[in-house]
Enzyme design. Sequence first.
Site, PDB file in Angstrom:
ATOM      1  CE  LYS A  37      18.570  -7.517   1.945  1.00 49.49           C
ATOM      2  NZ  LYS A  37      18.166  -6.099   1.813  1.00 49.49           N
ATOM      3  CG  ASP A  45      15.265  -6.539  -3.441  1.00 48.49           C
ATOM      4  OD1 ASP A  45      14.177  -7.097  -3.709  1.00 48.49           O
ATOM      5  OD2 ASP A  45      15.364  -5.594  -2.631  1.00 48.49           O
ATOM      6  CE  LYS A 102      14.912  -3.157  -4.635  1.00 48.37           C
ATOM      7  NZ  LYS A 102      14.877  -2.113  -3.597  1.00 48.37           N
ATOM      8  CG  ASP A 156      19.431  -6.283  -1.285  1.00 49.91           C
ATOM      9  OD1 ASP A 156      19.905  -5.507  -0.443  1.00 49.91           O
ATOM     10  OD2 ASP A 156      18.210  -6.557  -1.348  1.00 49.91           O
ATOM     11  CG  ASP A 202      11.789  -3.282  -2.378  1.00 47.01           C
ATOM     12  OD1 ASP A 202      12.677  -4.160  -2.521  1.00 47.01           O
ATOM     13  OD2 ASP A 202      11.986  -2.078  -2.635  1.00 47.01           O
ATOM     14  CD  GLU A 214      14.441  -7.788   0.033  1.00 51.37           C
ATOM     15  OE1 GLU A 214      15.665  -7.600   0.078  1.00 51.37           O
ATOM     16  OE2 GLU A 214      13.622  -6.878  -0.226  1.00 51.37           O
ATOM     17  NE  ARG A 225      12.230  -4.424   6.804  1.00 52.01           N
ATOM     18  CZ  ARG A 225      11.935  -3.122   6.809  1.00 52.01           C
ATOM     19  NH1 ARG A 225      10.976  -2.659   7.610  1.00 52.01           N
ATOM     20  NH2 ARG A 225      12.589  -2.289   6.044  1.00 52.01           N
TER      21      ARG A 225
END
Length: 430
Positions: free
Chosen positions: A197, A202, A209, A220, A279, A281, A283
Amino acid sequence: MSELKVTEVMSVALTKDTPAAHWGKADVTFAAEGALVHLSGGDELRQIQMAARKLRNQGISNVALSGSLWDLNSQWVFAQGFATAKPGYKIQWCGDAEVQAELQRRIEVATFARQLINETPENLSPVKLAQQAAKWLADIGGAKVSYRIIEGEALLAEQWIGIHAVGRGSERPPAMLELDFNPLAADAPVSVALVGKGITFDSGGYSIKASEGMLGMKCDMGGAATVTAALGLAIKSGLNKRVKLFLCCAENLISGRAYKLGDILTYKNGVTVEVVNTDAEGRLVLADGLQAASATGAPFIIDAATLTGAAVMAVGSNYNAIFSPQVDVLQLAQQKASTVAERVWPLPLDPWHKEMCPSSYADTANSRPVKGGGAGGASNAAGFLWRFVSPEAKWLHVDLAAAFEDSASALWGAGATTHGVLTISELIKG
């Protein structure tokens, strides 16, 4: 590491002796010859890492490890505790040449991963992340490494729907890195496929967030850095099998082009996904990478991601959570982690976890429309990913709960920890 003048270096030795009475219960004491770390039984590696943090917190920056009690793993955990996001610290190893060579390999890949994860997001766009990872591996593997980077609208042409959707809200295009390390014949089978990933920042998207939760989100892309560093270490160690690497790189930002709640994504394998949380995202991009990894025919697929806060709540920040449909894969990961002084812990993953994010409009949602994804969020995320993995492959999903510290702790300096790199490298090597 480079040699230092004796006058610039503090010697650090391990001892099983109790400290002199005037030191009380101190586990680190000092004498004319340097510092002593007093081991008291139990988890001695943890004691050593905590002692390294104490020494570093006192402003000590140059140390030489000395004495007969140091081994490979004790020196490594000391280095992990001694490391900080800011440069300017040095460690001299001890032991035989083989141990020192392995420690040097480890520190080189950990430094790469740490610097990449700690980089300000303004300096690390998705394409730049893919480029830096590819260049670093090509510098190590030479002609054995080939790669291509698919970016922007070209992702849609190849049906990498998730990476494109998550990254389209940013002015800087999303990208997928496809990298092939092949030291064998051109048509050699792929032994392992890695997926990382690579969300370079993010914001949470429209499921934005809070500021305090967003501050550390440069981390991230920790999964991408982790699998890249793991492959680099395996190559440095003489890897003689074909491995493919897929990094799923995007910035999850808000704009008039950003993906929205209620959107439905139709993936390359036909699975439809309703977006109920922008959020969640990670996956969505990993779904593309796992399909690409499955298409290689690799019998073993490993993905790594800073995926869920639920994993942190379950195992804390000193373990990485692991998931697999195959019990032997979980056992292998635990065994490999133990040999390199890292910590992993398995969390539940059953076939019904695939159905734990239901949608009235699509085959599945990307989460549950409740705070944090609801109970069992880390397992539900793994269940979502399972939909995109070849049923013929063995699969390990690593939720990197221990990859980053927002602030310094008793074990780690603030920032990237690189915890997980060694475990995955050992799994690659087999």
